[in-house]
Scaffold this motif. Structure first.
Motif, short mmCIF file in Angstrom:
data_model
loop_
_atom_site.label_atom_id
_atom_site.label_comp_id
_atom_site.label_asym_id
_atom_site.label_seq_id
_atom_site.Cartn_x
_atom_site.Cartn_y
_atom_site.Cartn_z
N ASP A 1 0.83 -1.20 0.00
CA ASP A 1 0.00 0.00 0.00
C ASP A 1 0.86 1.24 0.00
O ASP A 1 1.94 1.29 0.62
CB ASP A 1 -0.91 0.02 1.24
CG ASP A 1 -1.90 -1.13 1.20
OD1 ASP A 1 -2.19 -1.63 0.09
OD2 ASP A 1 -2.38 -1.54 2.29
N VAL A 2 0.35 2.24 -0.66
CA VAL A 2 1.10 3.49 -0.78
C VAL A 2 1.06 4.24 0.55
O VAL A 2 -0.01 4.43 1.14
CB VAL A 2 0.51 4.36 -1.90
CG1 VAL A 2 1.29 5.67 -2.03
CG2 VAL A 2 0.54 3.60 -3.22
N GLU A 3 2.20 4.66 1.05
CA GLU A 3 2.30 5.39 2.31
C GLU A 3 2.18 6.89 2.06
O GLU A 3 2.49 7.39 0.97
CB GLU A 3 3.62 5.08 2.99
CG GLU A 3 3.79 3.62 3.38
CD GLU A 3 5.12 3.36 4.05
OE1 GLU A 3 5.92 4.33 4.12
OE2 GLU A 3 5.36 2.23 4.50
N ASP A 4 1.76 7.59 3.10
CA ASP A 4 1.63 9.04 3.01
C ASP A 4 3.02 9.67 2.95
O ASP A 4 3.93 9.31 3.70
CB ASP A 4 0.88 9.61 4.22
CG ASP A 4 -0.56 9.11 4.24
OD1 ASP A 4 -1.08 8.78 3.16
OD2 ASP A 4 -1.14 9.04 5.34
N VAL A 5 3.15 10.62 2.07
CA VAL A 5 4.42 11.31 1.91
C VAL A 5 4.54 12.37 3.00
O VAL A 5 3.65 13.22 3.14
CB VAL A 5 4.52 11.95 0.52
CG1 VAL A 5 5.86 12.67 0.38
CG2 VAL A 5 4.36 10.90 -0.55
N PRO A 6 5.57 12.34 3.86
CA PRO A 6 5.69 13.36 4.92
C PRO A 6 5.90 14.75 4.35
O PRO A 6 6.55 14.92 3.30
CB PRO A 6 6.92 12.89 5.72
CG PRO A 6 7.70 12.06 4.76
CD PRO A 6 6.70 11.40 3.87
N GLU A 7 5.36 15.72 5.02
CA GLU A 7 5.48 17.10 4.56
C GLU A 7 6.90 17.58 4.78
O GLU A 7 7.46 17.42 5.86
CB GLU A 7 4.49 17.98 5.32
CG GLU A 7 4.38 19.38 4.74
CD GLU A 7 3.26 20.16 5.41
OE1 GLU A 7 3.26 21.38 5.33
OE2 GLU A 7 2.39 19.50 6.02
N PRO A 8 7.55 18.15 3.80
CA PRO A 8 8.95 18.55 3.94
C PRO A 8 9.12 19.68 4.94
O PRO A 8 8.24 20.54 5.10
CB PRO A 8 9.34 18.98 2.52
CG PRO A 8 8.06 19.35 1.87
CD PRO A 8 7.00 18.45 2.46
N GLU A 9 10.25 19.69 5.61
CA GLU A 9 10.58 20.71 6.59
C GLU A 9 11.04 21.97 5.86
O GLU A 9 11.89 21.92 4.98
CB GLU A 9 11.70 20.22 7.51
CG GLU A 9 12.07 21.16 8.64
CD GLU A 9 10.98 21.22 9.69
OE1 GLU A 9 10.94 22.19 10.47
OE2 GLU A 9 10.15 20.28 9.74
N PRO A 10 10.47 23.15 6.20
CA PRO A 10 10.90 24.38 5.51
C PRO A 10 12.34 24.72 5.87
O PRO A 10 12.83 24.38 6.95
CB PRO A 10 9.92 25.44 6.03
CG PRO A 10 9.39 24.88 7.31
CD PRO A 10 9.37 23.40 7.16
N PRO A 11 13.03 25.42 5.02
CA PRO A 11 14.42 25.78 5.30
C PRO A 11 14.55 26.74 6.49
O PRO A 11 13.58 27.34 6.95
CB PRO A 11 14.90 26.42 4.01
CG PRO A 11 13.75 26.44 3.08
CD PRO A 11 12.57 25.82 3.72
N ALA A 12 15.80 26.89 6.95
CA ALA A 12 16.07 27.71 8.13
C ALA A 12 15.78 29.19 7.87
O ALA A 12 15.34 29.93 8.76
CB ALA A 12 17.52 27.52 8.58
N ILE A 13 16.04 29.61 6.67
CA ILE A 13 15.82 31.03 6.36
C ILE A 13 14.34 31.39 6.46
O ILE A 13 13.97 32.51 6.85
CB ILE A 13 16.38 31.37 4.97
CG1 ILE A 13 16.33 32.86 4.72
CG2 ILE A 13 15.64 30.60 3.89
CD1 ILE A 13 17.07 33.29 3.48
N VAL A 14 13.50 30.42 6.14
CA VAL A 14 12.05 30.68 6.28
C VAL A 14 11.70 30.87 7.76
O VAL A 14 10.90 31.73 8.14
CB VAL A 14 11.25 29.54 5.64
CG1 VAL A 14 9.74 29.76 5.86
CG2 VAL A 14 11.56 29.46 4.16
#
Length: 810
Positions: free
Chosen positions: A760-773
């Motif tokens: 089964d296809v797993e949920d893709v984790p949301e990427p962490e925004p960069p430090a500058i953000v």
């Protein structure tokens, strides 16, 4: 001139403004104009470098970038007359130019210099003749051909150091080298019209006589190339054929010419044989000439011309069959006694079984043929005698190939369906006649050319037994049965590279081995004792593995991996040996059966001696003679490799010539053994560590169980045993592995099968925004907080002042 690489056309003219133009037919369809002084007379396109080389009236060779029209990238100056022809050689990065004063120059693109100049004086051309009108370079044989009213052929010679110069048996290309077991001698002939007799056991030259074939040109005697050679049945006389159409009989022990005959009508003689007191000659005149082997009887008999193209090969089978092969792929089998046709074959015959019909020559045979056809097809043939003679074999081929399985090159049966009516048969016959009348391309004719025919003398003729082998120009060897119910039984490819083919074939008296030599210089030995025979016998593979180093230890593994049935009668013959004997074309191979030796002759002007297993003995004509003690012992022969072969030899050739062992292979083997021992030691340590861990876990679990029992005894209660007892099995929580059905395979193709289950296809984790953000966000928040605090202080200050003002009057 159309170029597929450019997807367009190139043309040139003697114009200063538009000297050369490139017109694209695809893509942008742009036009490119090149301009030079006095225009361009010739050009050629180098598809490797992507450049165009041109020659002009200003005696200059120019090299242009395809899409840079303003100026050339290279200039070569050296000619003293306008350039008429130019050629690019991408493989050597060279240019060949020809000027109108008959001067040839070779230019190097890397060094940008002239590396060779061939003056008109070196060409030995009459000055009064006009300039050459055509130039062609053959990269395969490295020959440059110049032609006008005459033809000049320039052969490239390899430049080597004096100490590394190759040993040559002849000064020109060797036509053939044949072995005479009566005198234990080897006789060779070359294009220089020189015949040499060699001693087999030492390689020493016994005698040599020059100008064997000559002709008169401009009042001078000029040597003519020897094109074919053979011995008479008594092995006491040598018969040679020349390019001038003459056949001569020699006493090769003293060089005396015993007889001279005119056989080719001035055309080249390509085949000659002696059988039953007859000398049969054939060649480029497309006819067969028969002489009686009698010096007093000079009568000549010409058989009816049946071939439409030049005859290239001829062979004889006892008692009275003669087979000839032509350039168009047609094989005709003749009766030696009468000169009548026995059968007519063609390499284009796709149908195998029952595909041959005897030719009709008289009224009785015509009537018998008509009755035979009526019995087979139940139809009436309203043909005249002349029409039946021309179409009998074609109609019979269609009438007898119905529902007849054919084993082709892939060993798969092909089923041919017969027409359902007489009209269909007549239509097929008319279409076949029309297709034959239509002209065919030269490339197609070259692919069908028969270069060698070989009768298997020890085999008994039957419908499923091959008695004739034919080497075709497409690199295959065809096996034919001359039985009236036979035909093309099988064919196999005898060369590795596309464009190579076998020029020579030879077999032993028992027809166990087939030895072939091809245009790439390779010699191969095939096992044919069970190839296309009625009753195949079991093969002693242990004997062949011990004898031929090419097999080695890999034969049994290959048979298990490929699951090949080598004993099947119609299967491709197994290759026993393969090695490169010469760097150029192998012109002839002869088998010394008594000692299992091979004598090879090549276009590199050398005659060499080999063992059947591929051990090199020497070159006839070398300074240091060899000394063979017969019977031959392989371990007494030193391991040697010809210098020219060693420079280009493959790993297979080196393995064969070293007796099945690679040089310095023991070092690699020791390294592999050391690496394997280290790997095995690491695996043993890993197994020991895992065993200790298992034992520790077992001891810990046993100690825990003992402590639990002691505690229960103290408390006075015991844990209840499971109800099922030993039949209890803990449930497994993992999903069982599904069983994959076995795929169905038909004709080497996998049929459709069920798909495998996927995870089964797993949920893709949301990427962490960069430090500058984060920094920007935190900065905005702090500024918002500061502004909020300042505004709050302002409001609080205003309200306090108002309260103070109200409180003052009180």
């Amino acid at each position: 001139m159309g170029e597929t690489e450019l997807a367009g056309f190139i043309s040139c003219a003697l114009s200063n403004e538009v000297s050369m133009a490139i017109v694209e037919t695809a893509g942008n369809k742009a036009n490119y104009i090149f301009s030079t002084r006095r225009g361009i007379t010739c050009f050629d396109y180098d598809n490797v470098q992507g450049v165009i080389v041109t020659g002009g009236m200003d005696c200059t060779v120019r090299v242009w970038n395809t899409y840079m029209t303003n100026r050339p990238s290279m200039l070569f100056i050296g000619h003293n007359a306008p350039i008429s022809h130019i050629l690019a050689r991408p493989a050597d990065e060279q240019i060949i130019s020809l000027s109108k004063d008959k001067c040839v120059k070779v230019w190097d693109l890397r060094e940008q210099v002239c590396v060779q100049t061939v003056s008109p004086q070196r060409l030995h051309v009459n000055v009064s003749l006009p300039f050459f009108t055509a130039m062609f370079y053959n990269p395969k044989i490295q020959q440059l051909v110049l032609a006008s009213q005459i033809m000049v052929v320039l052969q490239k010679n390899m430049v080597v150091q004096a100490g590394e110069r190759e040993i040559q048996s002849h000064e020109r290309v060797v036509t053939a080298a044949i072995y005479n077991h009566l005198f234990n001698k080897v006789v060779s002939g070359c294009h220089g019209s020189v015949i040499t007799v060699w001693e087999l056991t030492t390689g020493q030259k016994v005698m040599q006589f020059r100008n064997a074939h000559t002709t008169r040109r401009n009042g001078q005697s000029v040597p003519v190339e020897i094109t074919c050679m053979t011995f008479d049945p008594t092995l006491r006389r040598l018969i040679t054929g020349g390019r001038d159409g003459r056949v001569k009989i020699w006493n090769f022990n003293n060089g005396a010419c015993l007889r001279q005959m005119e056989a080719g009508g001035g055309r080249e003689v390509t085949g000659v044989l002696v059988a039953k007191q007859r000398i049969v000659c054939c060649g480029w005149n497309r006819g067969i000439t028969v002489f009686l082997d009698d010096r007093e009887d000079t009568s000549v008999r010409e058989w009816m011309k049946r071939h439409k193209e030049d005859i290239l090969t001829v062979d004889f089978r006892s008692p009275s069959l003669v087979a000839t092969g032509a350039y168009d792929g047609e094989i005709i089998v003749w009766n030696l006694e009468t000169g009548h046709l026995y059968s007519r074959l063609s390499v284009d015959m796709v149908n195998a079984g029952r595909s041959m019909v005897p030719e009709v020559e008289d009224k009785q045979r015509l009537g018998a043929m008509t009755k035979y056809k009526e019995k087979q097809k139940n139809m009436v043939l309203n043909f005249t005698k002349r029409e039946l003679m021309g179409t009998a074999s074609k109609v019979e081929e269609r009438s007898q190939t119905a529902s007849q399985p054919v084993e082709g090159e892939d060993n798969e049966p092909t089923w041919l369906h017969e027409s359902s009516s007489d009209e269909d048969n007549a239509k097929d016959t008319a279409e076949s006649a029309a297709s034959e009348a239509a002209p065919e391309s030269s490339d197609r004719s070259f692919e069908r050319a028969i270069h060698k025919l070989l009768f298997l003398q020890s085999r008994i003729s039957s419908a499923s037994t091959a008695t004739l082998l034919a080497s075709c120009a497409d690199g295959t060897v065809q096996a034919w049965s001359l039985h009236h119910e036979g035909g093309l039984l099988h064919k196999f490819r005898a060369c590795n590279s596309v464009g190579d083919y076998c020029l020579t074939m030879v077999s032993d008296s028992r027809n166990r081995y087939l030895v072939t030599g091809d245009t790439a210089g390779y010699v191969r030995v095939w096992l044919i004792e069970n190839y296309c025979t009625d009753h195949p016998e079991p093969v002693n593979w242990a004997f062949y593995k011990k004898k031929f180093p090419l097999l080695g230890k890999h034969l049994s593994m290959m048979r298990r991996m490929l699951k090949l049935d080598w004993l099947k009668a119609s299967f491709r013959p197994h290759i026993l040996n393969s090695f490169r004997a010469h760097v150029r074309t192998v012109m002839s191979v002869d088998f010394v059966e008594a000692h299992e030796l091979l004598v090879t002759a090549s276009a590199d002007c050398s005659v060499r001696l080999w063992t059947l297993c591929g051990r090199f003995i020497g070159i006839f004509g070398q300074k240091k003679f060899w000394n063979l003690t017969l019977p031959l012992k392989l371990r007494e022969i030193p391991i040697r490799i010809p210098r020219d072969v060693h420079r280009v030899a493959s790993s297979t050739t080196l393995k064969v010539m070293h007796g099945g062992k690679h040089p310095k292979w023991h070092l690699v083997q020791m390294g592999i053994l050391l690496a394997a021992s280290e790997l095995m030691r690491g695996q043993a340590e890993l197994k020991e560590r895992s065993r200790r861990m298992r034992e520790a876990r077992l001891r810990a679990s046993q100690a825990m169980d003992g402590s639990t029992l002691n505690l229960d005894d103290k408390i006075g209660t015991r844990r209840p045993a499971p109800i099922l007892g030993e039949n209890y099995e803990r449930k497994s929580r993992h999903k069982p592995i599904p069983t994959v059905p076995k795929p169905k395979i038909m004709r080497n193709q996998v049929m459709a099968f069920t798909l495998l289950p996927f995870v089964d296809v797993e949920d893709v984790p949301e990427p962490e925004p960069p430090a500058i953000v984060h920094e920007l966000t935190s900065g905005k928040q702090e500024s918002a907080q500061r502004s909020a605090r300042s505004s709050a202080r302002g409001r609080s200050a205003g309200s306090g002042g108002q309260r103070l003002s109200i409180a003052q009057p009180r």
